[in-house]
Scaffold this motif. Structure first.
Motif, PDB file in Angstrom:
ATOM      1  N   PRO A 104      -8.706  -7.037  10.652  1.00 47.94           N
ATOM      2  CA  PRO A 104      -9.747  -7.179   9.576  1.00 47.94           C
ATOM      3  C   PRO A 104      -9.469  -8.066   9.188  1.00 47.94           C
ATOM      4  CG  PRO A 104      -7.553  -5.316   9.016  1.00 47.94           C
ATOM      5  CD  PRO A 104      -7.200  -6.355  10.721  1.00 47.94           C
ATOM      6  N   PRO A 105     -10.556  -8.618   8.174  1.00 53.30           N
ATOM      7  CA  PRO A 105     -10.585 -10.108   7.532  1.00 53.30           C
ATOM      8  C   PRO A 105      -9.727  -9.998   6.742  1.00 53.30           C
ATOM      9  CG  PRO A 105     -12.378  -8.303   6.727  1.00 53.30           C
ATOM     10  CD  PRO A 105     -11.617  -7.645   7.382  1.00 53.30           C
ATOM     11  N   VAL A 106      -8.223 -10.980   6.437  1.00 52.08           N
ATOM     12  CA  VAL A 106      -7.798 -11.081   5.973  1.00 52.08           C
ATOM     13  C   VAL A 106      -7.326 -11.449   4.826  1.00 52.08           C
ATOM     14  CG1 VAL A 106      -5.265 -12.664   5.922  1.00 52.08           C
ATOM     15  CG2 VAL A 106      -6.207 -12.756   8.471  1.00 52.08           C
ATOM     16  N   SER A 107      -8.735 -11.896   4.602  1.00 56.82           N
ATOM     17  CA  SER A 107      -8.719 -11.820   2.951  1.00 56.82           C
ATOM     18  C   SER A 107      -9.744 -10.750   2.453  1.00 56.82           C
ATOM     19  CB  SER A 107     -10.135 -13.046   2.086  1.00 56.82           C
ATOM     20  OG  SER A 107     -11.676 -12.762   3.647  1.00 56.82           O
ATOM     21  N   GLY A 108      -9.582 -10.017   2.457  1.00 58.96           N
ATOM     22  CA  GLY A 108     -10.314  -8.289   2.067  1.00 58.96           C
ATOM     23  C   GLY A 108      -8.879  -7.673   2.201  1.00 58.96           C
ATOM     24  N   GLN A 109      -7.965  -8.126   3.297  1.00 62.96           N
ATOM     25  CA  GLN A 109      -7.059  -7.568   3.680  1.00 62.96           C
ATOM     26  C   GLN A 109      -5.414  -8.153   1.771  1.00 62.96           C
ATOM     27  OE1 GLN A 109      -3.705  -7.539   7.010  1.00 62.96           O
ATOM     28  NE2 GLN A 109      -5.429  -8.193   7.818  1.00 62.96           N
ATOM     29  N   ALA A 110      -6.532  -9.618   1.686  1.00 68.81           N
ATOM     30  CA  ALA A 110      -5.649  -9.591   0.203  1.00 68.81           C
ATOM     31  C   ALA A 110      -5.811  -8.874  -0.706  1.00 68.81           C
ATOM     32  CB  ALA A 110      -5.296 -11.564   0.331  1.00 68.81           C
ATOM     33  N   ALA A 111      -7.239  -8.870  -1.285  1.00 67.52           N
ATOM     34  CA  ALA A 111      -7.443  -8.265  -2.217  1.00 67.52           C
ATOM     35  C   ALA A 111      -7.488  -7.328  -2.447  1.00 67.52           C
ATOM     36  CB  ALA A 111      -9.564  -7.931  -1.854  1.00 67.52           C
ATOM     37  N   MET A 112      -7.325  -5.859  -0.901  1.00 69.47           N
ATOM     38  CA  MET A 112      -6.694  -4.755  -1.234  1.00 69.47           C
ATOM     39  C   MET A 112      -5.085  -4.735  -1.759  1.00 69.47           C
ATOM     40  SD  MET A 112      -7.784  -1.746  -0.034  1.00 69.47           S
ATOM     41  CE  MET A 112      -6.523  -0.651  -1.559  1.00 69.47           C
ATOM     42  N   ASP A 113      -4.680  -5.847  -1.205  1.00 69.71           N
ATOM     43  CA  ASP A 113      -2.913  -5.766  -2.137  1.00 69.71           C
ATOM     44  C   ASP A 113      -3.101  -6.283  -3.324  1.00 69.71           C
ATOM     45  OD1 ASP A 113       0.286  -6.455  -1.563  1.00 69.71           O
ATOM     46  OD2 ASP A 113      -0.240  -8.175  -2.722  1.00 69.71           O
ATOM     47  N   ILE A 114      -3.838  -6.822  -3.964  1.00 76.47           N
ATOM     48  CA  ILE A 114      -4.110  -6.993  -5.431  1.00 76.47           C
ATOM     49  C   ILE A 114      -4.185  -5.585  -6.324  1.00 76.47           C
ATOM     50  CG2 ILE A 114      -5.099  -8.025  -7.666  1.00 76.47           C
ATOM     51  CD1 ILE A 114      -2.960  -9.526  -5.233  1.00 76.47           C
ATOM     52  N   VAL A 115      -5.180  -4.803  -5.377  1.00 72.42           N
ATOM     53  CA  VAL A 115      -6.172  -3.682  -5.728  1.00 72.42           C
ATOM     54  C   VAL A 115      -4.500  -2.553  -5.891  1.00 72.42           C
ATOM     55  CG1 VAL A 115      -7.479  -1.344  -5.342  1.00 72.42           C
ATOM     56  CG2 VAL A 115      -8.326  -3.441  -5.481  1.00 72.42           C
TER      57      VAL A 115
ATOM     58  N   VAL B 126       0.597  -1.716   0.087  1.00 72.55           N
ATOM     59  CA  VAL B 126      -0.308   0.119   0.104  1.00 72.55           C
ATOM     60  C   VAL B 126       0.912   1.312   0.694  1.00 72.55           C
ATOM     61  CG1 VAL B 126      -1.138   1.571   1.345  1.00 72.55           C
ATOM     62  CG2 VAL B 126      -2.382  -1.478   1.297  1.00 72.55           C
ATOM     63  N   ALA B 127       1.669   1.020   0.891  1.00 72.44           N
ATOM     64  CA  ALA B 127       3.211   2.671   0.771  1.00 72.44           C
ATOM     65  C   ALA B 127       3.360   2.269  -0.365  1.00 72.44           C
ATOM     66  CB  ALA B 127       3.645   2.288   1.957  1.00 72.44           C
ATOM     67  N   ALA B 128       3.837   1.270  -1.370  1.00 73.06           N
ATOM     68  CA  ALA B 128       4.518   1.778  -2.393  1.00 73.06           C
ATOM     69  C   ALA B 128       4.188   2.978  -3.087  1.00 73.06           C
ATOM     70  CB  ALA B 128       5.512   0.377  -2.722  1.00 73.06           C
ATOM     71  N   PHE B 129       1.983   1.610  -3.417  1.00 74.74           N
ATOM     72  CA  PHE B 129       1.357   2.579  -4.672  1.00 74.74           C
ATOM     73  C   PHE B 129       0.991   3.667  -4.143  1.00 74.74           C
ATOM     74  CE2 PHE B 129      -3.111   3.558  -4.023  1.00 74.74           C
ATOM     75  CZ  PHE B 129      -4.123   3.317  -5.272  1.00 74.74           C
ATOM     76  N   ILE B 130       0.689   4.013  -2.475  1.00 73.16           N
ATOM     77  CA  ILE B 130       1.024   6.007  -3.021  1.00 73.16           C
ATOM     78  C   ILE B 130       2.026   6.225  -2.978  1.00 73.16           C
ATOM     79  CG2 ILE B 130       0.403   7.276  -1.032  1.00 73.16           C
ATOM     80  CD1 ILE B 130      -0.996   5.096   0.961  1.00 73.16           C
ATOM     81  N   THR B 131       3.348   5.641  -2.278  1.00 68.52           N
ATOM     82  CA  THR B 131       4.528   6.752  -2.923  1.00 68.52           C
ATOM     83  C   THR B 131       4.584   7.062  -4.840  1.00 68.52           C
ATOM     84  OG1 THR B 131       5.379   5.927  -1.179  1.00 68.52           O
ATOM     85  CG2 THR B 131       6.804   6.269  -3.161  1.00 68.52           C
ATOM     86  N   ARG B 132       3.886   5.914  -5.661  1.00 69.52           N
ATOM     87  CA  ARG B 132       3.591   5.775  -6.907  1.00 69.52           C
ATOM     88  C   ARG B 132       2.403   6.580  -7.141  1.00 69.52           C
ATOM     89  NH1 ARG B 132       3.612   0.443  -7.112  1.00 69.52           N
ATOM     90  NH2 ARG B 132       1.328   0.346  -6.908  1.00 69.52           N
TER      91      ARG B 132
END
Lengths: 522, 522
Positions: B376-387, B163-169
């Motif tokens: 938070p639900p870990v599956s939701g965290q994984a989904a966030m990772d792909i986003v 997430v941090a790398a995404f925000i940085t980009r």
């Protein structure tokens, strides 16, 4: 790790001009910027500070992930950096996190979940038909046949039907899907119901009766909601039994300063592991009826009963067996979860609550409150479905499922006995039988000199003990003070989830540590 | 459906004896039962009633899933039972639920999720290597390599790094993973931060500034927390722009009766669809700096920008571009989610917040508060990772991913234009350009006679209008009164998510209904 402090890329900022960022440019703002000398503002001059924050949140304590767990994380980092310790790994026995301790997921549950996640797999021959059948059923009940749609706030209809059928089979008393609410783990359900229930100020603040020792979610939510925590003590000498006379004492004293409205029960007990007898449950229900208390039955460990003399009885079942005067009057919310039992699926945050005898107008209020957060995670709802609707005899996956389930539960029963037996061999440790759940909560002798040493470190004596245990052995357990205990007694909570051989090593290390600790401080 | 009311299976209850269930048997209880005549208790004599419940929860309103949606459900049931209506289906244009409206999940996201769910698939040749690589990375960061383990309360480390790398980009300003908190959808993050911020009683109660029209999560949480809602009005005549002078008016007036501490911004706007200009964001930040307000930037629609003249600028980026006086002082929480954008994964309840300039002591308080709900639900965290970490050029899945993403976003842009154009052709409907997000919020003329008719039904005029629309066409939209609007103006919110052809039909039906409505009540 990238650090942001003070870093600004000016290159990408054509309009900013100098440290004051003068490019804000509504006329009023320009004028005010030009005329006023801006006050110095220190980076620590924050809006949100310990002084200004929500005092109820400040008062929250949650030991299961508290300072000792923070310390455990620090030690792990030190180990990673190659710093030498008297041990090579931290063992996190602080939390009931089965998969993290090596327990394997139930294959059938994950097969159904994978099929729901990626429906292309429905045509793959490597998945069994009974898993596909369940996945199709769940997907058909989801908007656009996708786990990615919001569900109804109360949860997916067919999953609520499966939960109701499960309760009906379990209790021999029919359950209504309309009374089932799927939740984000049991914690979410418990805090939602408590949120509905609290009201009043001063002496009419809502009193919430909780066991001591308790699972600290309760005290945390009570604090957040500015309700009054009313403690009733479990009877350690009597295997942590709940005694109704103690409930009477607690409610009588509470009435002086609050309005006791809620009675919370954890059965099987967390952290104490007792399994309530049917008679005790009847007594509690009668007491709640008599005192007009809303009952909360936390039954997330209902599958985790190990003592051959004990059996799980749901509050719902006993309530109905007591007759209509009770069953049509006592307001009861009971909670279950995907996180415990034999599946240990904590990460999916699946759970449900069944709420009976709720006033119809309040049902509307509850659904409204749930709808603000839209819905519980649909993947967690799907996981809950498999927990309440597992393979049955005759289905393709039944044998493997049963084998996996029995393996986990048999293993836990073995570890419960092992833990109790070993702790009771150690002078200065006393451990009640672990009838159920997944924790030992042994009482530990802390010598007066150690109590003094703890005080000089401004620590509770059992926190001092647990910190030393962590620092010397790498074993992370939670001090009893985080759960509550009778004054002058000390305990810790430890999960029995590590694999058998690891658990044996762990127990022997605790034993050695304890003996050394006694020697050092006596 | 099985109904529980009054049903008791006596056969399974050997110890119950008669309707009073006399088997409770502590001595005290027996005595009291024998001596006292029990008061009659009606089934409606509940502990939890509208009178006794939490008044702050009672005050909560949440229109997006309110009475109109309830009515839509009833109509759907009637249609299923074969009751004839002037339409054959209910179209739920009330909520931004993309998959439910037929949008297909992004394949890559679901592939990674399936691999994480059922790691046996990692050896399957039918999954691409880049998906496997991401799944392995996520699993390695999970306890026991399982999505079923709890994560750290702040979220899985490597996902926070992504997430941090995404925000940085995105911003050209580096982000620190330590400032990232994964959440259960954005709603959870917003309510958590607000919960930390509220304090005080009487005139020092926390004031929370929100736009009008707003997304009703804000008003609901403000009500739950007993904070003070401070409205600032968006400028409908100016394409729903945020005007800083209006912020000044609002804060000045608010200071008479509360302590304004928080400023909430929704950009792109929900329900209003405007995209804030960079200059406007600077003005807002300067205002927050000046007035010492904690900024909440709800940026869940950051990928949903359609107008060629508009570009999304994050508050974080602009804050840093304004220079260190701002970037090291202004406390800012910004929110993102898996639910919107091009992926529309609402059901997973994934989200993150980035919180900067938080007082270090408050950071500890925030983590403590999060830890009570475990994670938070870990599956939701994984989904966030792909986003935040999608396929990049050169990776196997890049082409398909890009095609799917562009298809969804191109389609939404087309539908945004279509909706604006069609509404503006209807006399008595005015619709600002849908610059971003996924809703139209047209202003509708409601004739005086219709207002009177609504009053006689004790309904807000726009609720009356939307109810009639639902009953006559099956189209479910949310009245503007659920979001707030200037007095005497009326609106509704409608998603643009239905497929193009369906959306066209829907818009024409709204047009026909509106013309008939005007005719009938003029």
């Amino acid at each position: 790790m990238q650090r942001a402090a003070g870093l600004v890329r000016r290159g990408s900022c054509p309009r900013a001009s100098g440290p004051w960022g003068r490019s804000h440019s509504s006329a009023a703002a320009e004028a005010s910027a030009a005329l006023k000398v801006r006050p110095e503002r220190s980076p620590r001059d924050r809006i949100l500070t310990l002084e200004s924050m929500n005092p109820q949140v400040k008062a929250v304590e949650y030991a299961v992930r508290g300072p000792i767990v923070h310390k455990a994380g620090e030690i792990e980092m030190e180990l990673q950096r190659g710093i030498k310790k008297p041990f090579t790994e931290v063992i996190r026995a602080n939390i009931g996190d089965a998969h993290a301790m090596g327990q394997q997921p139930i294959t059938f549950l994950r097969q159904v979940m994978a099929l729901c996640t990626y429906p292309n797999l429905l045509s793959s021959p490597s998945f069994p038909e009974d898993a596909k059948k369940r996945a199709r059923r769940i997907l058909q009940a989801c908007g656009g046949n996708s786990l990615g749609s919001y569900s109804a706030s109360q949860g997916v209809n067919c999953i609520r039907e499966d939960v109701a059928a499960f309760i009906t089979r379990r209790d021999g008393v029919s359950a209504d899907p309309d009374n089932i609410y799927l939740t984000t783990g049991a914690s979410d359900g418990i805090s939602t119901i408590l949120k509905l229930l609290v009201s009043g100020g001063g002496k009419s603040r809502t009193g919430v009766m909780i066991p001591i020792p308790q699972y600290p979610l309760y005290s945390a939510v009570i604090s957040e909601l500015d309700a009054v925590q009313v403690n009733y003590y479990l009877d350690e000498e009597n295997c942590w039994a709940l005694n109704v006379n103690e409930l009477r004492r607690a409610v009588r004293q509470a009435k002086d300063h609050c309005n006791p409205k809620v009675l919370c029960i954890i059965n099987p007990g967390n952290p104490t592991g007792q399994v309530q007898s049917r008679k005790c449950i009847e007594d509690v229900i009668h007491f709640a009826w008599e005192e007009k208390l809303f009952l909360l039955a936390d039954e997330v460990y209902q599958d985790n009963v190990y003592s051959p003399d004990c059996r799980f009885h749901s509050f719902k079942k006993v309530l109905y067996q007591m007759g209509p005067e009770y069953s049509s009057n006592v307001e009861l919310a009971s909670f279950h979860s995907t996180s415990k039992g034999y599946m240990g699926e904590c990460g999916y945050r699946g759970g449900y609550m069944e709420v009976i005898n709720l006033h119809p107008e309040i049902k509307g209020q509850l659904v409204k409150l749930l709808s603000v957060r839209l819905c519980p995670p649909v993947s967690g709802q799907a996981a809950m479905d498999i927990v309440v609707n597992p393979p049955v005899p005759g289905e393709e996956s039944f044998e493997q499922f049963s084998r996996e389930k029995e393996f986990v539960l048999g293993n836990l029963a073995q570890k419960a006995k092992l833990t109790e037996d070993l702790f009771n061999q150690v002078p200065g440790i006393q451990c009640n039988p672990l009838q159920g759940a997944m924790y030992a909560f042994p009482r530990i002798l802390i010598p007066a000199k150690a109590v003094e040493a703890a005080q000089s470190h401004k620590m509770a004596p059992d926190m001092f003990y647990c910190m030393k245990l962590l620092e010397e052995t790498g074993i992370c357990v939670v001090p009893g003070s985080g759960f509550g205990q009778r004054e002058g007694t000390y305990h810790f909570r430890m999960t029995i989830l590590p694999p058998v051989e690891k658990l044996k090593t762990l127990l022997h290390k605790v034993k050695d540590f304890h003996l050394k600790f006694l020697e050092k401080y006596s």
